[in-house]
Design a protein around this motif. Structure first.
Motif, PDB file in Angstrom:
ATOM      1  N   ILE A  94       0.856  -1.184   0.000  1.00  9.41           N
ATOM      2  CA  ILE A  94       0.000   0.000   0.000  1.00  9.41           C
ATOM      3  C   ILE A  94       0.895   1.238   0.000  1.00  9.41           C
ATOM      4  O   ILE A  94       2.030   1.187   0.479  1.00  9.41           O
ATOM      5  CB  ILE A  94      -0.932  -0.051   1.243  1.00  9.41           C
ATOM      6  N   THR A  95       0.407   2.302  -0.585  1.00 10.17           N
ATOM      7  CA  THR A  95       1.196   3.542  -0.624  1.00 10.17           C
ATOM      8  C   THR A  95       0.815   4.367   0.596  1.00 10.17           C
ATOM      9  O   THR A  95      -0.330   4.775   0.741  1.00 10.17           O
ATOM     10  CB  THR A  95       0.884   4.316  -1.923  1.00 10.17           C
ATOM     11  N   MET A  96       1.750   4.582   1.471  1.00 10.33           N
ATOM     12  CA  MET A  96       1.486   5.321   2.703  1.00 10.33           C
ATOM     13  C   MET A  96       2.347   6.571   2.706  1.00 10.33           C
ATOM     14  O   MET A  96       3.413   6.597   2.106  1.00 10.33           O
ATOM     15  CB  MET A  96       1.825   4.439   3.915  1.00 10.33           C
ATOM     16  N   PRO A  97       1.913   7.609   3.414  1.00 14.70           N
ATOM     17  CA  PRO A  97       2.671   8.862   3.385  1.00 14.70           C
ATOM     18  C   PRO A  97       3.989   8.732   4.132  1.00 14.70           C
ATOM     19  O   PRO A  97       4.113   7.993   5.099  1.00 14.70           O
ATOM     20  CB  PRO A  97       1.749   9.842   4.107  1.00 14.70           C
ATOM     21  N   ALA A  98       4.975   9.500   3.654  1.00 20.10           N
ATOM     22  CA  ALA A  98       6.257   9.551   4.341  1.00 20.10           C
ATOM     23  C   ALA A  98       6.313  10.753   5.266  1.00 20.10           C
ATOM     24  O   ALA A  98       7.125  10.819   6.170  1.00 20.10           O
ATOM     25  CB  ALA A  98       7.378   9.635   3.314  1.00 20.10           C
ATOM     26  N   ASP A 142      -1.024  14.594   3.121  1.00 19.75           N
ATOM     27  CA  ASP A 142      -0.012  13.527   3.160  1.00 19.75           C
ATOM     28  C   ASP A 142       1.035  13.748   2.077  1.00 19.75           C
ATOM     29  O   ASP A 142       0.707  14.108   0.953  1.00 19.75           O
ATOM     30  CB  ASP A 142      -0.663  12.166   2.869  1.00 19.75           C
ATOM     31  N   VAL A 152       3.698  11.857  -0.206  1.00 19.76           N
ATOM     32  CA  VAL A 152       3.962  10.492  -0.679  1.00 19.76           C
ATOM     33  C   VAL A 152       5.303  10.458  -1.401  1.00 19.76           C
ATOM     34  O   VAL A 152       5.613  11.368  -2.165  1.00 19.76           O
ATOM     35  CB  VAL A 152       2.825  10.085  -1.656  1.00 19.76           C
ATOM     36  N   THR A 153       6.092   9.438  -1.141  1.00 19.63           N
ATOM     37  CA  THR A 153       7.372   9.373  -1.854  1.00 19.63           C
ATOM     38  C   THR A 153       7.518   8.130  -2.724  1.00 19.63           C
ATOM     39  O   THR A 153       7.952   8.232  -3.851  1.00 19.63           O
ATOM     40  CB  THR A 153       8.565   9.466  -0.888  1.00 19.63           C
ATOM     41  N   ARG A 204       5.765   4.370  -4.336  1.00 25.52           N
ATOM     42  CA  ARG A 204       4.551   3.613  -4.583  1.00 25.52           C
ATOM     43  C   ARG A 204       4.654   2.244  -3.922  1.00 25.52           C
ATOM     44  O   ARG A 204       5.654   1.553  -4.094  1.00 25.52           O
ATOM     45  CB  ARG A 204       4.392   3.468  -6.097  1.00 25.52           C
ATOM     46  N   TYR A 206       4.720   0.351   1.591  1.00 25.74           N
ATOM     47  CA  TYR A 206       4.323  -0.129   2.916  1.00 25.74           C
ATOM     48  C   TYR A 206       3.510  -1.400   2.743  1.00 25.74           C
ATOM     49  O   TYR A 206       3.029  -1.680   1.662  1.00 25.74           O
ATOM     50  CB  TYR A 206       3.474   0.964   3.579  1.00 25.74           C
ATOM     51  N   ILE A 225      -5.990   0.824   4.688  1.00 24.35           N
ATOM     52  CA  ILE A 225      -5.620   1.829   5.696  1.00 24.35           C
ATOM     53  C   ILE A 225      -5.809   3.193   5.043  1.00 24.35           C
ATOM     54  O   ILE A 225      -5.435   3.389   3.887  1.00 24.35           O
ATOM     55  CB  ILE A 225      -4.148   1.675   6.119  1.00 24.35           C
ATOM     56  N   TYR A 226      -6.380   4.130   5.764  1.00 23.55           N
ATOM     57  CA  TYR A 226      -6.460   5.485   5.238  1.00 23.55           C
ATOM     58  C   TYR A 226      -5.998   6.424   6.333  1.00 23.55           C
ATOM     59  O   TYR A 226      -5.924   6.042   7.505  1.00 23.55           O
ATOM     60  CB  TYR A 226      -7.880   5.817   4.752  1.00 23.55           C
TER      61      TYR A 226
END
Lengths: 780, 277
Positions: free
Chosen positions: A674-678, A689, A691-692, A694, A697, A741-742
């Motif tokens: 999943i793409t999660m924020p850094a 958020d 994002v760095t 893809r 996570y 997850i959001y």
């Protein structure tokens, strides 16, 4: 054509004094033809298997032989024949009573795990599937397929699945040869397949024969029953969420029969209990089939399927979708060595969204229609060669979407995304050849000639990859049937099987697959409104080259079947999209396409026990799939959405007595990427958020245990009515399996932001908690 | 509307059943964020320069007071923005143009920001915006059946003419008693005119008001880049983690060199009404 066939026939016959024994193999009780029955000559491994219509043909030198017929769930049969002319032998196999005794095995059982040429294939044993725990008490072949090695469930909320590193749209799902575009009902709790009506279900993950094409990763071929042609029967079930009823019987005894089945959910009763909003969710489907024999060498089938899912939210917003298919088939025996089947197919997949509002009301419809004629021939040359060849022609119509106002005062006006039309010709041939006693080869190829045709107005762009400033440079018009873009591909297919010992073998395969129908889906869960798009001027066909190697071993006189398979799949031009692509209702969708490469590799281990009181299987798959797409993730490789490193499944059934049986399923899967924020940053009043990378996570792992108990009361009595109670519990230890997850601003219990509102938190959504259910099944 | 579909479907189906989770994230180097607005109304243009922070960092983003900000237009005229010295800690990081300065419809502007040793540049155009002909109000159907505790039960109805010969994009802001108001903290009201006819006859507002409120609506024209930026912003703020919607991605920006944020150039029109039911 007839002259050519007779010529070939006469030639091969003239070589030596060979004669043919052929016929159909059926179930003694209901007359259903059996698919994939092993027919062996004497004590050898020479022989064949029945085709999709239960037909077999063996050509041998003049003499006397013992033919052995073996099929899982049926008693072995041995028939002596004298071959001094071409003869026809139709066989009826008797179902085997449950083998209670672990020790004794009657007769020598020949097992397909080791002997079958076909590797990477799973044939579902429906009797066994019925005893496994079923979600909401409904037996579902898709759930059983998701437990197979190499197959990964797409998760809760859908019936889709991923096979060997392929995304959900890379599986060709066929019901009586007609394509099904979305196999889910009711968010994956049910699938479009009504188990009562299914006769046979086979999943090919690799070593795909040349008669199949059109998708990269798998073929799920489902065939429905023809209907009991000896006597009437009614089967049904009343479950917690849905009920079903099936009626079958002869029209003319032993010559013509019919089968009709329907299902409907009544979840409208339950939704008010779950939420106080007025939401309605329901589905229904119908399967119907008629078949009749004319003389001895002609058989006709007419089959129909229609299913629909419908959801409405507070009477304002509604959506529905469904598949409808119809097929007309004609089996013809040109001779006892040349079997032909011709099928006319019509299929429609559509969805509809509606917002009912006086000012902003609109309706959005989309559909995909297909008309095909498939001609398939099987030529049983001799005991060492079986030739399969054919020609499939298809016409498809894609209507990506029409949005129209549905009230007079609506602010919208009608807009339609241009239709696309496809004309496809596929030719294939393959030969299955036995060399010596231990080696069998299958080699062949498929030629796919795909054309995107008019009427069409194709927009040309200054830069077809620029989705910020879309500069259209013109429109090119194509007339009806005029080719817009043609893609020709040759797909070689090759398999081999080498018997190391009578109980073990090595199999290897290579296949190239081409896919020209692409699902424009961006999330992991394919929702029904994802549009299907054909290859065209801006979308190239996807290609996959797969090699697989496996070792197959049976132990303890075929009581245990073990297999270990490794695969590597190299895919080119897999479809993906630019970051922030606008996928819904975009007339310039072409500028959002990004195609790139993907590699998948893995190892699959499976063990099965098919006999005794305790039966079942276990599978484990270790796999990895990555994608490298220019313009996505800055061109760096990233894990595909459907990458799951470790997947393990165990399914067991214990037959305590003729009245009671228990089942369990345990499934484990690594979480999805999943793409999660850094990090985060501020813009205006918003806390956004950052994002760095893809898919950098992973969600926590998914695992679940299901249990079921089946009770057959009065199983010894000779009464006509047979009832069965099934109690099943899904997710026994109530694990909150992550769905997604959001992120959001951190809130307290009352929903108010904590502190100055700059804090952020992540939340995990889970779908199904523990779900018990009771079903009553009946048959008379 | 169509862009909200996956979000709508998602929230409609899966209300409830969520639990907090702690993400195990690595640290990330801070990135320059520029929020810049240039309109045709004097006193409104500003530029704000900050740095991003770690996801779990508590507190506001770091503000930069030593950036160098200049603006020039397509006629070669340029103007310098200076850091606003007076005021509270909250005003650190704001850069303002000379008093009375505003943009003009039809001009193209380029903003240059030098911060943290790097130069970032963005260009945008000032497009015409249609006026709001009139407003009215009425009780909102859902709020009437189920009155919320804050008394916000009225929706505004907007009357305007949408120019059909041009491709237009709009950003809408709602004010309630002179403060900016939203339905949810991740709402952005941005529209394009695809499929929209000429007569906007009483389209309801996205925000509700209570009796005696002074309701004001402002409409800003956006270029296509501005529209895409705000659209992408809505998408990432409402992402479901890639289940039904695409994987989250940073909004497309018109700044070069890796800055976050956007340089928005707009014409503004507004109208107010007092809700007196």
């Amino acid at each position: 054509m007839r002259i050519l066939i007779l010529f070939i026939f006469a030639c091969t016959n003239a070589i030596g004094q060979n004669f043919t024994v052929s016929g159909y193999i059926k179930d003694e009780d209901n007359g259903e033809e059996l698919i994939g029955v092993t027919v062996l000559v004497g004590e050898t491994t020479t022989g064949t298997t029945t085709n999709a219509y239960g037909f077999y043909s063996i050509t041998l030198p003049k003499g006397s032989y013992n033919l052995r017929f073996s099929y899982v769930g049926y008693r072995l049969q041995s028939i002596p024949i004298t071959l001094d002319q071409n003869i026809s032998r139709n066989i009826s196999l008797v179902t085997e009573a449950i083998d209670m005794d672990e020790v004794v095995i009657t007769g020598e059982r020949i097992d397909a795990n080791v002997t079958d040429l076909q590797m990477s294939k799973t044939k579902l044993n429906l009797a066994q599937v019925r005893k496994l725990p079923a979600v909401m008490g409904e037996v579902d072949i898709i759930k059983a397929i998701q437990l197979q090695p190499g197959v990964i469930s797409a998760g809760e909320g859908t019936s889709s699945f991923f096979v060997r590193g392929g995304s959900a749209d890379q599986n060709l799902i066929l019901i009586d040869e007609a394509p099904i575009y979305d196999p889910s009902h009711l968010f994956g709790l049910f699938s479009v397949f009504n188990a009562d009506v299914i006769k046979d279900s086979e999943l090919y993950r690799g070593g795909i024969p040349s008669r199949f094409g059109g998708r990269l990763s798998s073929i799920l071929e489902v065939r429905t029953k023809d209907g009991n042609n000896k006597e009437f029967g009614v089967t049904g079930g009343i479950g917690t969420l849905a009920s079903r009823l099936m009626i079958e019987g002869p029209i003319v005894k032993d010559k013509a029969s019919f089968i009709v089945s329907g299902r409907r959910s009544y979840t409208e009763i339950f939704t008010p209990l779950i939420s106080d909003q007025d939401n309605q969710v329901f589905f229904h489907d119908i399967n119907a089939k008629v078949n009749w024999k004319v003389k001895n060498n002609n058989r006709f089938f007419a089959a129909f399927y229609s299913g629909r899912d419908s959801f409405s939210f507070e009477d304002t917003f509604g959506f529905s979708w469904g598949n409808q298919t119809g097929t007309l088939r004609w089996n013809h025996l040109f001779s006892d060595r040349l079997f032909s089947n011709m099928t006319a197919i019509a299929s429609n997949f559509d969805y509809k969204l509606e917002l009912r509002d006086p000012v902003q009301g609109f309706s959005w419809k989309s559909n995909l229609r297909q008309f095909s004629v498939n001609t398939d021939l099987g030529f049983y040359i001799n005991t060492r060669n079986e030739l399969t060849f054919g020609y499939h022609v298809s016409y498809r119509e894609f209507q990506p979407g029409i949005i129209a106002p549905n009230t007079a005062g609506s602010v919208f006006y009608t807009v339609s995304i241009p239709r696309q039309y496809v004309f496809e010709n596929d030719l294939y041939v393959d030969n299955q050849q036995r060399i010596g006693e231990k080696l069998t080869l299958m080699y062949g190829a498929r030629l796919s000639i795909f054309q995107n045709i008019g009427p069409s107005d194709v927009t040309t762009y200054a830069d077809p990859q620029d989705n910020i400033n879309i500069v259209r440079t013109g429109v090119q018009h194509y007339d009806r049937f005029e080719p817009v873009k043609t893609y020709v591909n040759v797909e070689p297919r090759f398999s081999l099987r080498y018997m190391v010992t009578p109980a073990s073998s090595i199999k290897a395969s290579y296949n190239r697959m081409v896919q020209n129908t692409h699902l424009i889906a961006s999330g992991t869960v394919p929702i029904p409104f994802n549009t299907w798009n054909p290859s065209g001027p801006y979308l190239r066909p996807q290609l996959a080259d797969q090699i697989a190697l496996g070792y197959f071993q049976n132990l303890s006189r075929n009581r245990y079947e073990l297999s270990l398979e490794g695969f590597y799949k190299d895919m080119t031009d897999v479809t993906d999209f630019a970051d922030n692509a606008a996928l819904f209702f975009n007339p310039d969708l072409a500028v959002e396409f990004r195609q790139g490469d993907s590699q998948a590799m893995g190892m699959e281990f499976s063990a099965q026990k098919k006999q005794g009181k305790l039966t079942g299987f276990a599978s484990y798959t270790l796999s990895k799939v990555t994608r490298t797409i220019p313009g996505v993730n800055r061109g760096n490789p990233f894990p595909a959405n459907h990458d799951r490193r470790n997947v393990g499944n165990v399914a067991l059934t214990y037959d305590l007595s003729p009245g009671w049986s228990f089942g369990t399923i345990f499934t484990y899967s690594t979480g999805r990427p999943i793409t999660m924020p850094a990090g985060r940053y501020e813009y205006g009043p918003y806390n956004v958020d950052l994002v760095t990378t893809r898919n950098g996570y992973r969600l926590p792992a998914y695992h679940r245990l299901d249990l079921s108990a089946t009770f057959n009361p009065g199983v010894n009595r000779a009464r006509k009515w047979r009832g069965q109670w099934v109690l099943s519990v899904y997710n026994v230890y109530n694990r909150k399996n992550p769905f997604t997850i959001y992120t959001r601003t951190a809130e307290d219990e009352e929903g108010k932001p904590i502190g100055d509102g700059t804090q952020k938190e992540a939340r995990m959504i889970y779908l199904f908690p523990i779900l018990p259910s009771i079903t009553y099944n009946f048959k008379f | 509307m169509k862009r909200y579909l996956p979000i709508l479907m998602f929230s409609a189906l899966l209300s409830g059943c969520d639990v907090p989770i702690d993400l195990d994230l690595d640290q990330t180097p801070p990135e320059v964020t520029i929020e810049a607005l240039l309109t045709n109304r004097p006193g409104e243009p500003f530029v704000r320069v900050t740095l991003s922070v770690d996801f779990y960092y508590e507190g506001h983003a770091t503000r930069l007071n030593d950036a160098i900000v200049t603006l020039r237009n397509d006629l070669g005229q340029s103007v310098a923005f200076s850091h606003y010295a007076g005021g509270s800690a909250d005003s650190v990081g704001y850069y303002l143009p000379p008093e009375g300065f505003a943009g003009q419809v039809g001009r193209i502007y380029t903003l240059t920001v030098f911060a943290q040793g790097k130069t970032f540049e963005a260009t945008d155009s000032l497009k015409y915006v249609t006026s709001i002909d009139s407003l009215s109000y009425r009780p909102n159907r859902f709020a009437e059946q189920d009155p919320p505790s804050d008394g916000k039960t009225y929706e505004l109805l907007i009357y305007a003419k949408e120019p059909q010969e041009s491709k237009d994009y709009y950003l809408v802001k709602y004010y309630r008693n002179d403060s900016l108001t939203y339905n949810g903290d991740s709402d952005v009201y941005v529209l394009d005119d695809y499929g929209v006819g000429e007569n906007i006859d009483g389209v309801p507002s996205a925000v509700l008001y209570s009796d005696n409120d002074l309701a004001r609506i402002e409409m800003f024209s956006l270029t296509r880049e501005g529209f895409l930026f705000y659209n992408d912003l809505v998408t990432i703020m409402n992402s479901d983690g890639g289940m039904f919607s695409p994987p989250p991605a940073n909004p497309r920006t018109n700044f070069s060199n890796g800055a976050l944020g956007f340089f928005q150039v707009s014409a503004a029109s507004e109208r107010s009404i007092v809700v007196d039911y």
